[in-house]
Design a protein around this motif. Structure first.
Motif, PDB file in Angstrom:
ATOM      1  N   MET A  84       0.663  -1.095  -0.055  1.00 25.58           N
ATOM      2  CA  MET A  84      -0.008  -0.115  -0.021  1.00 25.58           C
ATOM      3  C   MET A  84       0.821   1.322  -0.047  1.00 25.58           C
ATOM      4  O   MET A  84       0.489   2.351  -0.422  1.00 25.58           O
ATOM      5  N   SER A  85       2.024   1.146   0.556  1.00 23.11           N
ATOM      6  CA  SER A  85       2.836   2.417   0.833  1.00 23.11           C
ATOM      7  C   SER A  85       3.413   2.798  -0.456  1.00 23.11           C
ATOM      8  O   SER A  85       3.451   4.150  -0.692  1.00 23.11           O
ATOM      9  N   ASN A  86       3.669   1.912  -1.433  1.00 25.94           N
ATOM     10  CA  ASN A  86       4.088   2.383  -2.667  1.00 25.94           C
ATOM     11  C   ASN A  86       3.148   2.942  -3.579  1.00 25.94           C
ATOM     12  O   ASN A  86       3.337   4.004  -4.199  1.00 25.94           O
ATOM     13  N   ILE A  87       1.914   2.595  -3.463  1.00 26.09           N
ATOM     14  CA  ILE A  87       0.665   3.417  -3.985  1.00 26.09           C
ATOM     15  C   ILE A  87       0.667   4.813  -3.531  1.00 26.09           C
ATOM     16  O   ILE A  87       0.477   5.860  -4.203  1.00 26.09           O
ATOM     17  N   GLY A  88       0.980   4.874  -2.203  1.00 27.39           N
ATOM     18  CA  GLY A  88       0.952   6.252  -1.350  1.00 27.39           C
ATOM     19  C   GLY A  88       1.874   7.013  -2.015  1.00 27.39           C
ATOM     20  O   GLY A  88       1.617   8.288  -2.251  1.00 27.39           O
ATOM     21  N   ASP A  89       2.919   6.382  -2.027  1.00 30.28           N
ATOM     22  CA  ASP A  89       4.267   7.243  -2.545  1.00 30.28           C
ATOM     23  C   ASP A  89       3.879   7.787  -4.027  1.00 30.28           C
ATOM     24  O   ASP A  89       4.288   8.806  -4.252  1.00 30.28           O
ATOM     25  N   ARG A  90       3.318   6.971  -4.803  1.00 27.66           N
ATOM     26  CA  ARG A  90       2.966   7.401  -6.153  1.00 27.66           C
ATOM     27  C   ARG A  90       1.664   8.281  -6.265  1.00 27.66           C
ATOM     28  O   ARG A  90       1.623   8.856  -7.480  1.00 27.66           O
ATOM     29  N   LEU A  91       0.843   8.168  -5.354  1.00 26.11           N
ATOM     30  CA  LEU A  91      -0.586   9.075  -5.327  1.00 26.11           C
ATOM     31  C   LEU A  91      -0.056  10.503  -5.154  1.00 26.11           C
ATOM     32  O   LEU A  91      -0.648  11.262  -5.838  1.00 26.11           O
ATOM     33  N   TRP A  92       0.358  10.812  -3.978  1.00 20.70           N
ATOM     34  CA  TRP A  92       0.511  11.989  -3.589  1.00 20.70           C
ATOM     35  C   TRP A  92       1.639  13.022  -4.453  1.00 20.70           C
ATOM     36  O   TRP A  92       2.673  12.637  -4.514  1.00 20.70           O
ATOM     37  N   ASN A  93       1.266  14.181  -4.854  1.00 21.70           N
ATOM     38  CA  ASN A  93       2.231  14.996  -5.182  1.00 21.70           C
ATOM     39  C   ASN A  93       3.019  15.886  -4.372  1.00 21.70           C
ATOM     40  O   ASN A  93       2.421  16.476  -3.583  1.00 21.70           O
ATOM     41  N   SER A  94       4.018  15.385  -3.980  1.00 23.47           N
ATOM     42  CA  SER A  94       5.142  16.129  -3.201  1.00 23.47           C
ATOM     43  C   SER A  94       5.163  17.432  -3.276  1.00 23.47           C
ATOM     44  O   SER A  94       5.536  18.299  -2.272  1.00 23.47           O
ATOM     45  N   GLY A  95       4.942  18.007  -4.548  1.00 23.55           N
ATOM     46  CA  GLY A  95       4.906  19.651  -4.715  1.00 23.55           C
ATOM     47  C   GLY A  95       3.602  20.276  -4.439  1.00 23.55           C
ATOM     48  O   GLY A  95       3.825  21.594  -4.365  1.00 23.55           O
ATOM     49  N   VAL A  96       2.713  19.626  -3.686  1.00 21.15           N
ATOM     50  CA  VAL A  96       1.485  20.193  -3.503  1.00 21.15           C
ATOM     51  C   VAL A  96       1.224  19.569  -2.026  1.00 21.15           C
ATOM     52  O   VAL A  96       1.098  18.573  -1.562  1.00 21.15           O
ATOM     53  N   THR A  97       1.138  20.736  -0.939  1.00 21.61           N
ATOM     54  CA  THR A  97       0.681  20.477   0.289  1.00 21.61           C
ATOM     55  C   THR A  97      -0.349  21.459   0.726  1.00 21.61           C
ATOM     56  O   THR A  97      -0.747  22.241  -0.038  1.00 21.61           O
ATOM     57  N   ALA A  98      -0.908  21.129   1.970  1.00 19.17           N
ATOM     58  CA  ALA A  98      -1.806  21.994   2.679  1.00 19.17           C
ATOM     59  C   ALA A  98      -1.576  23.512   2.661  1.00 19.17           C
ATOM     60  O   ALA A  98      -2.208  24.391   2.354  1.00 19.17           O
ATOM     61  N   SER A  99      -0.211  23.950   2.769  1.00 22.22           N
ATOM     62  CA  SER A  99       0.461  25.127   2.977  1.00 22.22           C
ATOM     63  C   SER A  99       0.457  25.722   1.445  1.00 22.22           C
ATOM     64  O   SER A  99       0.506  26.769   1.270  1.00 22.22           O
ATOM     65  N   SER A 100       0.284  24.822   0.387  1.00 21.23           N
ATOM     66  CA  SER A 100       0.247  25.533  -1.278  1.00 21.23           C
ATOM     67  C   SER A 100      -1.119  26.157  -1.283  1.00 21.23           C
ATOM     68  O   SER A 100      -1.139  26.983  -2.393  1.00 21.23           O
ATOM     69  N   TYR A 101      -1.968  25.872  -0.520  1.00 17.54           N
ATOM     70  CA  TYR A 101      -3.424  26.659  -0.735  1.00 17.54           C
ATOM     71  C   TYR A 101      -3.526  27.805   0.017  1.00 17.54           C
ATOM     72  O   TYR A 101      -2.980  27.895   1.229  1.00 17.54           O
ATOM     73  N   SER A 102      -4.220  28.850  -0.391  1.00 21.61           N
ATOM     74  CA  SER A 102      -4.420  30.271   0.419  1.00 21.61           C
ATOM     75  C   SER A 102      -5.053  30.107   1.481  1.00 21.61           C
ATOM     76  O   SER A 102      -4.609  30.640   2.749  1.00 21.61           O
ATOM     77  N   ASP A 103      -6.112  29.218   1.573  1.00 20.16           N
ATOM     78  CA  ASP A 103      -6.849  28.713   2.893  1.00 20.16           C
ATOM     79  C   ASP A 103      -6.522  27.557   3.420  1.00 20.16           C
ATOM     80  O   ASP A 103      -7.174  26.787   4.030  1.00 20.16           O
ATOM     81  N   ALA A 104      -5.166  27.021   3.188  1.00 22.71           N
ATOM     82  CA  ALA A 104      -4.482  25.930   3.537  1.00 22.71           C
ATOM     83  C   ALA A 104      -5.372  24.502   3.686  1.00 22.71           C
ATOM     84  O   ALA A 104      -5.712  23.935   2.708  1.00 22.71           O
ATOM     85  N   THR A 105      -5.509  24.259   5.006  1.00 26.69           N
ATOM     86  CA  THR A 105      -6.016  22.934   5.223  1.00 26.69           C
ATOM     87  C   THR A 105      -7.459  22.797   4.573  1.00 26.69           C
ATOM     88  O   THR A 105      -7.647  21.865   3.965  1.00 26.69           O
ATOM     89  N   GLU A 106      -8.233  23.779   4.837  1.00 26.94           N
ATOM     90  CA  GLU A 106      -9.768  23.559   4.148  1.00 26.94           C
ATOM     91  C   GLU A 106      -9.685  23.339   2.968  1.00 26.94           C
ATOM     92  O   GLU A 106     -10.226  22.425   2.186  1.00 26.94           O
ATOM     93  N   LYS A 107      -9.040  23.903   2.003  1.00 24.13           N
ATOM     94  CA  LYS A 107      -9.058  23.944   0.521  1.00 24.13           C
ATOM     95  C   LYS A 107      -8.349  22.543   0.154  1.00 24.13           C
ATOM     96  O   LYS A 107      -8.488  21.898  -0.852  1.00 24.13           O
ATOM     97  N   TYR A 108      -7.068  22.386   0.802  1.00 26.90           N
ATOM     98  CA  TYR A 108      -6.586  21.092   0.549  1.00 26.90           C
ATOM     99  C   TYR A 108      -7.159  19.950   0.743  1.00 26.90           C
ATOM    100  O   TYR A 108      -7.240  18.959  -0.239  1.00 26.90           O
ATOM    101  N   GLN A 109      -8.171  19.964   1.842  1.00 30.31           N
ATOM    102  CA  GLN A 109      -9.034  18.789   2.334  1.00 30.31           C
ATOM    103  C   GLN A 109     -10.023  18.686   1.181  1.00 30.31           C
ATOM    104  O   GLN A 109     -10.438  17.618   0.716  1.00 30.31           O
ATOM    105  N   ALA A 110     -10.618  19.778   0.691  1.00 23.64           N
ATOM    106  CA  ALA A 110     -11.713  20.025  -0.348  1.00 23.64           C
ATOM    107  C   ALA A 110     -11.215  19.369  -1.465  1.00 23.64           C
ATOM    108  O   ALA A 110     -11.832  18.447  -2.129  1.00 23.64           O
TER     109      ALA A 110
END
Length: 169
Positions: A1-27
């Motif tokens: 499962m971890s290999n899928i997780g490593d390939r699924l998430w874009n490391s260049g995009v985090t919650a802090s990449s969004y202006s309203d951080a966590t809320e927009k990221y979760q959305a």
């Protein structure tokens, strides 16, 4: 499962990449999760249509063979063998297509499981699957893919036995 997780998430995009951080990221995560669940559902619907097509085709062939009945014995063995090869070919195609859909949906549900790690609930990957006994007890839940993969094989066996019955009589 971890290999899928490593390939699924874009490391260049985090919650802090969004202006309203966590809320927009979760959305955004939730929207992508919904899309994955919808696509898994569509794959299941396409698989169902494929099964309906092949089941109808084989039922029509069986009905035709039943209507022709005794006249099959008067056909040359080469003609009967050619017909059998065509029927076995379409049964093989049906089996491969069903297997492919099963593999595709398995991969989609692995991805959905990784998505659920970032959501408040593990609705599909843990709760529902555990509620169904993880497919281990057929009396509790029998996965459709375990049943549907046998149907083309049963038709293929019936066709071979039918040809043997016609040629040996």
């Amino acid at each position: 499962m971890s290999n899928i997780g490593d390939r699924l998430w874009n490391s260049g995009v985090t919650a802090s990449s969004y202006s309203d951080a966590t809320e927009k990221y979760q959305a955004a995560v939730l929207e992508q999760y919904k899309l994955c669940v919808e696509m898994a559902d569509r794959i299941s619907a396409r698989r169902s249509l494929t099964n309906t097509f092949f089941l109808s085709l084989n039922s029509a062939v069986v009905a035709l063979l039943g209507a022709v009945g005794g006249r099959l014995g008067s056909l040359p063995v080469l003609t009967l063998t050619a017909g059998l090869i065509i029927l076995l070919g379409q049964c093989a195609a049906w089996y491969v297509i069903v297997r492919s859909y099963r593999q595709l949906n398995s991969a989609k549900f692995q991805v959905i499981s990784v998505f659920e790690e970032r959501l408040p609930a593990f609705a599909y990957s843990r709760a529902e699957w555990v509620a169904l006994g993880e497919g281990r007890d057929w009396r509790r839940y029998l996965p459709l893919t375990h049943v549907e993969q046998w149907v083309p094989l049963l038709f293929a066996v019936a066709y071979v036995l039918g040809l043997l019955a016609v040629t040996l009589s």
